[in-house]
Design a protein around this motif. Structure first.
Motif, PDB file in Angstrom:
ATOM      1  N   ASP A 316       8.231  42.940 -47.006  1.00  0.00           N
ATOM      2  CA  ASP A 316       7.443  43.630 -48.033  1.00  0.00           C
ATOM      3  C   ASP A 316       6.723  42.611 -48.921  1.00  0.00           C
ATOM      4  N   GLN A 318       5.920  42.928 -52.063  1.00  0.00           N
ATOM      5  CA  GLN A 318       6.612  42.838 -53.357  1.00  0.00           C
ATOM      6  C   GLN A 318       7.890  42.013 -53.248  1.00  0.00           C
ATOM      7  N   GLN A 319       8.571  42.142 -52.139  1.00  0.00           N
ATOM      8  CA  GLN A 319       9.773  41.352 -51.912  1.00  0.00           C
ATOM      9  C   GLN A 319       9.418  39.858 -51.837  1.00  0.00           C
ATOM     10  N   TRP A 321       6.885  38.379 -53.264  1.00  0.00           N
ATOM     11  CA  TRP A 321       6.553  37.886 -54.598  1.00  0.00           C
ATOM     12  C   TRP A 321       7.796  37.637 -55.437  1.00  0.00           C
ATOM     13  N   SER A 322       8.762  38.556 -55.355  1.00  0.00           N
ATOM     14  CA  SER A 322       9.978  38.386 -56.143  1.00  0.00           C
ATOM     15  C   SER A 322      10.767  37.164 -55.682  1.00  0.00           C
ATOM     16  N   TYR A 345      -1.410  44.645 -54.328  1.00  0.00           N
ATOM     17  CA  TYR A 345      -0.061  44.245 -54.765  1.00  0.00           C
ATOM     18  C   TYR A 345       1.045  44.926 -53.950  1.00  0.00           C
ATOM     19  N   GLU A 346       0.650  45.778 -52.977  1.00  0.00           N
ATOM     20  CA  GLU A 346       1.625  46.428 -52.100  1.00  0.00           C
ATOM     21  C   GLU A 346       1.154  46.314 -50.659  1.00  0.00           C
ATOM     22  N   THR A 377       2.966  50.876 -48.065  1.00  0.00           N
ATOM     23  CA  THR A 377       3.352  50.011 -49.191  1.00  0.00           C
ATOM     24  C   THR A 377       4.623  49.217 -48.920  1.00  0.00           C
ATOM     25  N   SER A 378       5.373  49.605 -47.877  1.00  0.00           N
ATOM     26  CA  SER A 378       6.653  48.948 -47.615  1.00  0.00           C
ATOM     27  C   SER A 378       7.011  49.058 -46.141  1.00  0.00           C
TER      28      SER A 378
END
Length: 420
Positions: A316, A318-319, A321-322, A345-346, A377-378
């Motif tokens: 993902d 977002q994953q 980025w984190s 961003y997704e 998105t995922s």
């Protein structure tokens, strides 16, 4: 002349007529008296019974008492005992054994390692015998119970241990099928219909909790159909959704793979997982048996479940980025590594493309944002769309960013055959 001058209407009665009337009354009077009193007695009895019923009902409402309550409890208990006795011979314990090194470290070896080692019990679970032929008996359990095993054993309720062979496994549905020698196995579980379950219906979870041997927990169906997010890689990343039955019967470690049973002794689900967070009690999940059966049939036929295959290893966005903690890039609205537009961003980052995706031109660091006309998105979104809407051989349009450029590629989906 009176108003009633004719004999029919005249109020005057002759002595002869009166005498004849009184004689007839003497002859039939007692009979009429008994008939009249019998009817009165019946009315009294009916009134008494009706009053008693009303009083009992009011008493039950006020004080929670029912004259049939005790009888109902006895009936429920008897049904539960009968159901468990019926299916118990088909419930087995599953032992996951792994080979460990003989050196000082004593770590677990790879499955295909030729190094000498010793087999040790690495995990326990449960299963249920659902089919039998002249040579083999077939057992359903969970994927996560046996996926790491170097060898598997099944323990019958008699205590007999049998070497088990994995027929097939499916991580997506968390199901696996084993086979053992059919000799001495006389009972196969009856399959129920999970679509007929109702909220508050009594069920039993059976299995081998904590490796303590066969056990039964009792409860009710809390939700007949629920979708919960799961982590296929057991790494905390919720990358799939599982359709389940929620129950309040205790499901502990080791119960996984065992049957969820109705009060007719029929399997209505396969126990799979529970919520074990602090402050959470009695929230367990079972895979509906109506979802289990077609998967089991395909595992027995092919050894795997055939699904459409895109051919990407992914993570993902977002994953990513984190993990990277790119604070500076987050503030600027862009990621320096991927060089994406600030509004993106997704999505899904392609870590490796193979098979159909590679043939269509996808490559490392491409970011998938849409499949056909569906926003992605995922990883969960991608799998859900792919497995629910596409078949092997279908074409799918993949929309993705390569840097700041939005591109698309048409992919012909393959089949997800397991590596040999």
């Amino acid at each position: 002349m009176g108003l009633f001058d004719d004999d029919f209407y005249s109020p005057k009665v002759s002595r002869k007529a009166l005498k004849e009337h009184l004689g007839a009354r003497k002859q039939g009077g007692w009979r009429r008296f008994r008939l009249k009193n019998r009817k009165s007695l019946q009315l009294v009895l009916m009134s008494v019974i009706a009053t008693a019923v009303v009083i009992t009902a009011l008493y039950g409402i006020l004080f929670g008492f029912s004259p049939t309550k005790k009888l109902s409890n006895l009936d429920l208990s008897a049904r539960a005992v009968h159901a468990s006795d019926t299916i118990r011979p088909a419930v087995v314990s599953i032992i996951n054994e792994q080979k460990f090194s003989l050196d000082l470290n004593g770590g677990a070896l790879e499955k295909d390692s030729e190094e000498n080692g010793v087999y040790k019990e690495a995990g326990v679970g449960s299963g249920v015998i659902i089919q039998k032929d002249e040579q083999y008996a077939y057992i359903v359990t969970n994927f996560h119970v046996v996926s790491t095993a170097h060898r598997v054993k099944a323990v019958l309720t008699t205590g007999k241990r049998l070497e088990a062979e994995i027929v097939g496994m499916d991580q997506i549905t968390d199901l696996a099928v084993l086979k053992v020698d059919a000799k001495g196995i006389d009972y196969v579980a009856e399959i129920g219909d999970s679509s007929k379950l109702r909220a508050a219906e009594f069920v039993m979870a059976m299995g081998n909790p904590l490796g303590m041997g066969e056990a039964i927990t009792f409860g009710v169906v809390s939700v007949t159909r629920e979708t919960v997010p799961v982590s296929l890689g057991q790494n905390g990343v919720l990358d799939w959704e599982q359709e389940v039955i929620r129950v309040d019967a205790a499901i502990n470690q080791g119960n996984s793979g065992g049957p969820l049973v109705d009060l007719n002794g029929r399997v209505v689900g396969i126990n799979s997982m529970k919520i074990s967070n602090f402050g959470v009690e009695s929230i367990g999940y079972a895979i509906p048996i109506n979802n289990v059966v077609p998967v089991v049939e395909e595992l027995m036929e092919k050894g795997y479940v055939s699904r459409a295959f895109l051919g990407v290893s992914m993570i993902d966005l977002q994953q990513y980025w984190s993990r990277q903690q790119l604070e500076a890039d987050a503030e600027s609205g862009e990621d320096s590594t991927l060089n994406l537009p600030k509004e993106v961003y997704e999505g899904i980052i392609v870590l490796e493309a193979s098979g159909p995706a590679k043939e269509a031109g996808l490559t490392y660091n491409d970011v998938i944002v849409k499949l056909d006309d569906t926003k992605i998105t995922s990883t969960r979104d991608l799998r859900k769309y792919l497995y629910s809407n596409k078949k092997i051989g279908d074409e799918i349009v993949v929309h993705f960013y390569r840097g700041k450029q939005l591109m698309k590629a048409t992919v012909t989906l393959g089949e997800n055959k397991p590596e040999s």
